[in-house]
Design an enzyme around this catalytic site. Structure first.
Site, PDB file in Angstrom:
ATOM      1  N   GLU A 128       0.820  -1.220   0.000  1.00  0.00           N
ATOM      2  CA  GLU A 128       0.000   0.000   0.000  1.00  0.00           C
ATOM      3  C   GLU A 128       0.854   1.271   0.000  1.00  0.00           C
ATOM      4  O   GLU A 128       0.510   2.248  -0.668  1.00  0.00           O
ATOM      5  CB  GLU A 128      -0.972   0.000   1.186  1.00  0.00           C
ATOM      6  CG  GLU A 128      -2.196  -0.908   0.987  1.00  0.00           C
ATOM      7  CD  GLU A 128      -1.906  -2.384   1.191  1.00  0.00           C
ATOM      8  OE1 GLU A 128      -0.807  -2.715   1.678  1.00  0.00           O
ATOM      9  OE2 GLU A 128      -2.776  -3.217   0.862  1.00  0.00           O
ATOM     10  N   HIS A 183     -11.604  -5.178   8.392  1.00  0.00           N
ATOM     11  CA  HIS A 183     -12.130  -4.942   7.045  1.00  0.00           C
ATOM     12  C   HIS A 183     -13.476  -4.244   7.155  1.00  0.00           C
ATOM     13  O   HIS A 183     -14.401  -4.525   6.416  1.00  0.00           O
ATOM     14  CB  HIS A 183     -12.316  -6.252   6.273  1.00  0.00           C
ATOM     15  CG  HIS A 183     -11.049  -6.979   5.970  1.00  0.00           C
ATOM     16  ND1 HIS A 183     -10.281  -7.586   6.930  1.00  0.00           N
ATOM     17  CD2 HIS A 183     -10.389  -7.173   4.789  1.00  0.00           C
ATOM     18  CE1 HIS A 183      -9.221  -8.149   6.352  1.00  0.00           C
ATOM     19  NE2 HIS A 183      -9.269  -7.906   5.066  1.00  0.00           N
TER      20      HIS A 183
END
Lengths: 320, 338
Positions: free
Chosen positions: B63, B131
């Site tokens: 990321e 998540h």
């Protein structure tokens, strides 16, 4: 001399001297209380910025670190604009909003220096990606220190630069200390360049005190990048003469260690070489030195005489 | 006009912008793999086939590397649309987002621009705490970023186009339960959401709220999934003669304060419904704004109905408990109208 003519050799010498004398002068002014905040200085590492940037074209780019003054001078930011930025004046290269750790000038190919250790490397990849997609044959060099190579950004970025074959050269200035911590405490490897093999790219260890060696290896790496053959990691062994920043007396290093590296001073070494080659003599050396000193004083005066920034610019440039 | 899901509307915006401007590229994980998913929620399906892997760039699970490469490319004039698979992963790239994307222009004294979009699926969807977060509010206190959070397919397409054309870093939050993804990638518990979306080019400017339902008794400000719950609540209250005005800010930065203040001055009451946690959250910001600018118009204390200050639990029963429901919205409004 590696295809370098007399003029270019003297230019390298003059640039190294400019960085050294500029940093020394800035430090004096800092001690006099004329420069705000802090300074991370480049004395001792001049051969790297100068040797690498001498290979680059004006439209090639560099990313830099919290220790950017040397890169800035070598990439061609006028000293006036650097000095004014250090003084926090509106005529500075970043309109007084960057300061010492964020020196940059897009017009000469230097992004604002990035003072979070390691964080400029992924961004250099993006600059390289743009060059690659547009097939411009431009190259980007990312400068960083030994400390950055223990950061995740370094590893993510080297892997991505490798898999996309980006036109980027990763230049590690290994001065053996991350702030006060010696590299042997935080890394098992002797050579940072070995880390390149983990990403399938070439890694080279060189003497960062020898500007001609830096120039030679940078030439190969930049050509490789320009030809679409992907990145190289160059590790330059070097030393910073000052502490990490202005408040650091560097009591964690021995006097002998400092003396050892000073005996291999990049400017002294190169000067000797130029003398041997009959390119430089005492007279010419004096002349170059006084020319550099004049340029520095001119830049400092410009900075001192420049106006302080109008307060309202603090609210500008947040959004385009 | 045609009817599209949110995922389809976002894809259509990407496709049209990529056709319009060769500088637009996509960068992310699993977005252009042949036989793959088209990103975690099918949004980029078919785009690699049309634009090739030079412009639809698959990445390692990196990321920091993704956001960094997008920033660098944006500085050089490309218009990258980067993405993370879940907005929770934005934290992996936090330095690049908060210290780099948000600040490089400012630190450079305005020398550079960073026309970057970072797409991030938000919201709780039965996957447990890593998540599930709603992080759009958190990014509003980092000057230099714009934050967009569309609630309908029409808004998503028009706002994404504006975000791509914007010269600043834009965080574009998409709610997982609003995508309407089909087949194997369908989200359980998702809202059945099809919206009329123009086939011709249109863009919705950033910083303009939309009054999704007009009303006169109370103002409800909500975004993303909470907007839909607020609308359902409003519909039910309507039967009892309670008239709720529902405002979708659509973009959090810049924020259209005017529409909210104007509505409060009319209804004299405001409830903010938010899937972000309550403490130090986005709802508090809206609340403070109303206190500063319209306190004299209030007939009742401002209420915030937010997700409880806990990590999102896994069990669907527990998840449903911690996030504001239609029932709690209805109950709160009734109390406020007392």
């Amino acid at each position: 001399m590696m295809g370098l003519g007399k003029e270019k050799l003297l230019l390298l010498y003059k640039q190294m001297l400019s960085i050294r004398l500029f940093e020394d002068r800035i430090y004096q002014l800092f001690l006099q209380g004329m420069i705000p905040s802090t300074l991370h200085q480049y004395q001792g590492e001049e051969a790297i910025a100068v040797g690498v940037c001498a290979v680059l074209n004006e439209d090639d780019f560099i990313t830099s670190t919290h220790r950017p003054h040397g890169h800035a001078i070598a990439k061609g930011i006028p000293m006036e604009k650097i000095a004014a930025e250090l003084f926090g004046k509106v005529t500075g290269c970043c309109r007084a909003k960057g300061g010492s750790m964020h020196i940059g000038d897009y017009s000469v190919g230097m992004l604002p220096a990035i003072a979070i250790v390691g964080s400029g490397i992924p961004i250099a990849n993006g600059v390289a990606l743009a060059f690659k997609l547009r097939r411009t044959k431009q190259v980007v060099v990312s400068f960083f220190g030994d400390g950055a190579t223990n950061n995740g950004s370094f590893h993510e970025a080297l892997n991505m630069g490798a898999i996309y074959n980006l036109p980027v050269v990763y230049v590690c200035e290994n001065n053996f200390y991350g702030a006060s911590t010696h590299i042997s405490k935080v890394m098992k490897l002797e050579n940072i360049a070995d880390r390149a093999s983990a990403y399938g790219i070439p890694g080279v260890v060189i003497d960062g005190m020898d500007v001609l060696e830096v120039y030679k290896v940078a030439t190969e790496a930049v050509s490789r990048a320009r030809d679409g053959k992907g990145p190289t990691l160059i590790e330059c062994k070097t030393y910073r003469y000052s502490g990490h920043s202005r408040s650091d007396p560097a009591n964690y290093r021995s006097k002998e260690e400092l003396e050892f590296w000073k005996s291999r001073d990049p400017i002294v070494l190169f000067k000797k070489r130029l003398f041997e080659l009959n390119i430089l003599d005492e007279e010419a050396d004096k002349q170059i030195k006084s020319e550099v000193e004049r340029e520095i004083e001119k830049a400092i005066n410009f900075a001192i005489e420049s106006p302080s920034p109008p307060l309202e610019i603090a609210l500008e440039d947040v959004y385009a | 006009m045609h009817k599209l899901t949110m995922a389809e509307a976002i894809r259509e915006a990407l496709r049209e912008e990529m056709r319009r401007d060769p500088n637009v590229i996509l960068i992310g994980e699993d977005i252009g793999i042949p036989g793959g998913w088209g990103g975690p929620f099918t949004v980029t399906q078919g785009l690699a086939e049309e634009f090739g892997n030079e412009r639809v760039i698959d990445t390692p699970i990196s990321e920091t590397g993704i956001v960094g490469i997008a920033i660098g490319a944006a500085i050089m004039g490309l218009r990258p649309v980067a993405e993370v698979q879940y907005c929770d992963f934005l934290f992996c790239a936090m330095d690049q987002i908060a210290n780099q994307a948000a600040k490089l222009r400012y630190m450079s004294g305005g020398q550079i621009k960073i026309p970057l979009v970072l797409r991030a699926p938000t919201g709780a969807t039965g996957r447990g705490a890593q998540h599930a977060q709603s992080l759009e509010g958190l990014f509003t206190s980092i000057p230099g970023l714009k934050v967009v959070a569309p609630s309908t397919p029409y808004d998503a397409k028009g706002l994404l186009k504006s975000s791509i054309r914007d010269d600043n870093p834009v965080l574009f939050f998409e709610h997982k339960l609003l995508y309407g993804s089909k087949g194997a990638r369908k989200e359980r518990g998702g809202v059945e959401l099809f919206g009329e979306v123009p086939e011709e080019d249109y863009a919705i400017p950033l910083g303009v709220a939309d009054i999704k339902k007009k009303g006169k008794d109370i103002t409800v400000v909500a975004k993303l999934l909470m907007l839909h719950r607020a609308l359902e609540a409003a519909e039910e209250l309507e039967k009892d003669g309670i008239s709720v005005e529902v405002i979708d800010p659509r973009t959090l930065i810049p924020l259209d304060k005017e529409t909210i203040i104007k509505s409060v001055k009319k209804t004299n009451r405001i409830l903010i419904v938010d899937e972000c946690p309550k403490t130090g959250g986005w709802a508090a910001e809206i609340s403070s704004t109303v206190v500063e600018e319209a306190m004299d118009y209030l007939d009742a204390p401002i209420k915030r109905l937010c997700t409880y200050d806990v990590p999102i639990p896994f069990s669907p029963v527990l998840e449903n408990y911690v996030i504001p429901t239609k029932e709690r919205i209805i109950q709160t409004i009734r109390e406020m109208l007392g």
